[in-house]
Design a protein around this motif. Sequence first.
Motif, short mmCIF file in Angstrom:
data_model
loop_
_atom_site.label_atom_id
_atom_site.label_comp_id
_atom_site.label_asym_id
_atom_site.label_seq_id
_atom_site.Cartn_x
_atom_site.Cartn_y
_atom_site.Cartn_z
N ALA A 19 0.85 -1.19 0.00
CA ALA A 19 0.00 0.00 0.00
C ALA A 19 0.88 1.24 0.00
O ALA A 19 2.09 1.18 0.29
CB ALA A 19 -0.92 0.00 1.21
N GLU A 20 0.29 2.35 -0.35
CA GLU A 20 1.00 3.62 -0.33
C GLU A 20 1.37 3.98 1.11
O GLU A 20 0.70 3.57 2.06
CB GLU A 20 0.11 4.73 -0.91
CG GLU A 20 -0.22 4.54 -2.38
CD GLU A 20 1.00 4.65 -3.27
OE1 GLU A 20 1.95 5.37 -2.87
OE2 GLU A 20 1.02 4.00 -4.34
N PRO A 21 2.45 4.73 1.30
CA PRO A 21 2.85 5.12 2.66
C PRO A 21 1.71 5.82 3.39
O PRO A 21 1.07 6.74 2.87
CB PRO A 21 4.02 6.08 2.41
CG PRO A 21 4.58 5.66 1.07
CD PRO A 21 3.38 5.21 0.27
N GLY A 22 1.43 5.35 4.61
CA GLY A 22 0.38 5.94 5.41
C GLY A 22 -1.00 5.39 5.14
O GLY A 22 -1.94 5.68 5.88
N ALA A 23 -1.15 4.62 4.06
CA ALA A 23 -2.46 4.06 3.74
C ALA A 23 -2.61 2.68 4.37
O ALA A 23 -1.63 1.96 4.59
CB ALA A 23 -2.63 3.96 2.23
N GLU A 24 -3.85 2.31 4.67
CA GLU A 24 -4.14 1.02 5.27
C GLU A 24 -4.72 0.08 4.22
O GLU A 24 -5.54 0.49 3.40
CB GLU A 24 -5.11 1.17 6.44
CG GLU A 24 -5.36 -0.14 7.18
CD GLU A 24 -6.31 0.03 8.36
OE1 GLU A 24 -7.07 1.03 8.34
OE2 GLU A 24 -6.30 -0.82 9.28
N LEU A 25 -4.27 -1.15 4.24
CA LEU A 25 -4.79 -2.18 3.34
C LEU A 25 -6.04 -2.77 3.99
O LEU A 25 -5.97 -3.36 5.08
CB LEU A 25 -3.73 -3.26 3.11
CG LEU A 25 -3.96 -4.25 1.97
CD1 LEU A 25 -4.02 -3.52 0.64
CD2 LEU A 25 -2.85 -5.29 1.96
N VAL A 26 -7.18 -2.63 3.33
CA VAL A 26 -8.46 -3.02 3.93
C VAL A 26 -9.17 -4.02 3.02
O VAL A 26 -9.44 -3.73 1.85
CB VAL A 26 -9.37 -1.79 4.16
CG1 VAL A 26 -10.71 -2.23 4.76
CG2 VAL A 26 -8.69 -0.78 5.06
N GLY A 27 -9.48 -5.17 3.56
CA GLY A 27 -10.32 -6.13 2.87
C GLY A 27 -9.55 -7.16 2.08
O GLY A 27 -8.48 -6.90 1.53
N ALA A 28 -10.14 -8.37 2.01
CA ALA A 28 -9.50 -9.47 1.28
C ALA A 28 -9.42 -9.17 -0.21
O ALA A 28 -8.48 -9.61 -0.89
CB ALA A 28 -10.27 -10.76 1.53
N GLY A 29 -10.39 -8.45 -0.75
CA GLY A 29 -10.34 -8.09 -2.16
C GLY A 29 -9.14 -7.23 -2.49
O GLY A 29 -8.52 -7.38 -3.55
N ALA A 30 -8.79 -6.32 -1.57
CA ALA A 30 -7.61 -5.48 -1.78
C ALA A 30 -6.34 -6.33 -1.73
O ALA A 30 -5.40 -6.10 -2.50
CB ALA A 30 -7.56 -4.39 -0.71
N VAL A 31 -6.29 -7.32 -0.84
CA VAL A 31 -5.14 -8.21 -0.78
C VAL A 31 -5.01 -8.99 -2.09
O VAL A 31 -3.90 -9.19 -2.61
CB VAL A 31 -5.25 -9.17 0.42
CG1 VAL A 31 -4.12 -10.19 0.42
CG2 VAL A 31 -5.25 -8.38 1.73
N HIS A 32 -6.14 -9.43 -2.64
CA HIS A 32 -6.12 -10.13 -3.93
C HIS A 32 -5.47 -9.28 -5.02
O HIS A 32 -4.64 -9.77 -5.79
CB HIS A 32 -7.55 -10.49 -4.34
CG HIS A 32 -7.68 -11.02 -5.73
ND1 HIS A 32 -7.49 -12.35 -6.05
CD2 HIS A 32 -7.97 -10.40 -6.91
CE1 HIS A 32 -7.66 -12.53 -7.34
NE2 HIS A 32 -7.95 -11.37 -7.88
#
Length: 693
Positions: A647-660
């Motif tokens: 993820a971009e600096p300071g941003a949070e990775l949210v949700g399994a779809g985003a991990v995909h």
Amino acid sequence: MGAASLRVGAVWLASTLTMLVLAGVLPDFRLQSASRDSATVIGITAAVGAGAFGLLSALVWPILVRALLLVPALVLGLLVFFLNGSLLWLALYLIPYGGGSTDPSMAVVVAAAMSAASSATNALLAIRDDGAYRRRLARVTGRRRRREGAALPPSTPGTVFLQLDGLGHAVLRDAVEPRENGEPLMPALAALCGHTHRLTRWRTDWSSQTGASQLGILHGTNEDVPAFRWYEKETGEVVVSNRPSSAAELQRRAVARTGERGLLAQDGASRGNLFTGGAAQVALVLSVSARRGKETRSRAGYFAYFSDPANATRTAVSFVAEVVREMVQSTRALLRRERPRVGRGGLYPFIRAFATVVERDVVVAAVLGDMLSGRTAVYADLVGYDEVAHHSGPRGRDTHQVLRRLDRSVALIAKVAERAPRPYRLVVLSDHGQSPGETFEEAYGLTLEDLVRAGSGLQVPRRAGRTASGSEARAAARAALHRPEDSGQEAPRKPRRDTGPVVLASGNLGLVSFPDVPGRMTREQFEERRPALLRTLAEHPGIGFVLVESEEHGPVVLGSGGSEHRLATGEVIGTRDPLADFGPGAADAVRRTAGFPHTADLMVNSAFDPLTGDVHAFEEQIGSHGGLGGEQGHAFLLSPLELSPPAEPGAELVGAGAVHRVLRRWLAESAEPRGRTDPRPVRGERLPAAPRA
């Protein structure tokens, strides 16, 4: 050819010596007749017996295991000892001279010891024989890639995604930090963190459980997966994520939504997962376990592993040891009166041993074979920690032992990756965490279903009715329904059909559905038909919030003290937001689930203590996940530094779809052509010494 002959001879000699030693110390196992054979005859008898046993194991064992593919995998593991003993008894019977004999029970012991000795000898000799080591691992998986065609393997890196089921971000951080003795609990992962890999936390969806997370990671969407299990009114069926038919249907729905096969569609392998991810090579994958055919049935992976009798014996011995370990640990917890605690009897010791030993061994062997075959992408799930943490707690001594063994599996995979015919990148991740806490029933003396029935004015068991929660709920329901206060009888039903609720649990998330009401039941309908239920649930100290659909305001979250959070507008009614304790992003997560077609009439999340991190599971678990609250919602990604940041600096990775989407991006980066600058050998070059497993 000479090295192979030497190895066979050494294994034969080790088996012969083992048989001679056992004949000397075991009373019911002998290698001589009643007439007292000479030492020479005894030695020949042992050599012939060991050779016959080895030959039968090589020829008959794979046939027996293949025939037993219809037997459940757990039963197959338990049959290993009996089958090995039967082969030894047959080998002794076939000896044309000498007096070798044993009773059936002793044959099991002797066969196990001989298999262990031959396995150790073979592994020791294979350490310096790279070709033998490669062939042995390929035989474990039962799949050899065709070697015709290009002389060189791909120069682009392959990727192994290794999922440590249920291991939360905070628990992993603690496990890689040095302890009092200076050594971390998981040294292999500690060696990766901050050196060759970056550790990233990601926030799960609501619900935080493997069915939703892994479907999203592998197939890009977990839309309309509100929990681990839920009731679908149009069919009258309960969908359970770890049921083969349900997993197949969930995968079908995900593929239909995205129009894509999944993360592993390009030369991928799926090992030990709920879903295939579009992989052509699958083993121990639930969504295809009901299909016919050797390559698609989940038991095919067990055949590939157990066709080697040395593997079978080693795993069976570890299985028995794990069963005994669980019994000892459970007894110790009982004697110490540890709290919180759940029952750990019945079949649980065997279920734990299957998850922590059998499934781990088979999945790791399959991953090693995939790497040595040059597979492009592999996704594998190791479930041992999650299973034990449910019953022993996320940070208990029992789970620490499981984490150490998982770390050794990671170390083995990392070492073999260094010796694979193509470079590999290892990504370690989890699908969710776990939150501790005593169960709802242990804390309040009644189940969620008891509370729902009491608040609906329905009959409940006497034990539940005598609790403070149960009696208060029944009194409120009687008053709301204008029933006599002292009457223990229900008022006559109205002419309409009025069946009881379907109450299901997914960790600390409860789902309440009323089959007699088509579609999702609204707040206004509850106030008309079951006027006391919503407030009974929302005001209960063990419940954090209740999600219900309103005809006027859309999805509404109800909390104690009459508080509300209207998700459509973000308006909060009352002095305190009922979602305040559940952290940033809670409203977005609940709002998303509220829009699913199969969200239950009521979604009930247990209370959460921000100071202790405790929740109350609505099922028998002291480490749980599935709802909101605490560490269960924070998983991790441990990725190589050579890959782009998740993820971009300071941003949070949210949700399994985003991990995909992140994993897809990494696969694309790995597929980019590049010059072969990697120092690892290509096919045909000599490999370094193989690691000790």
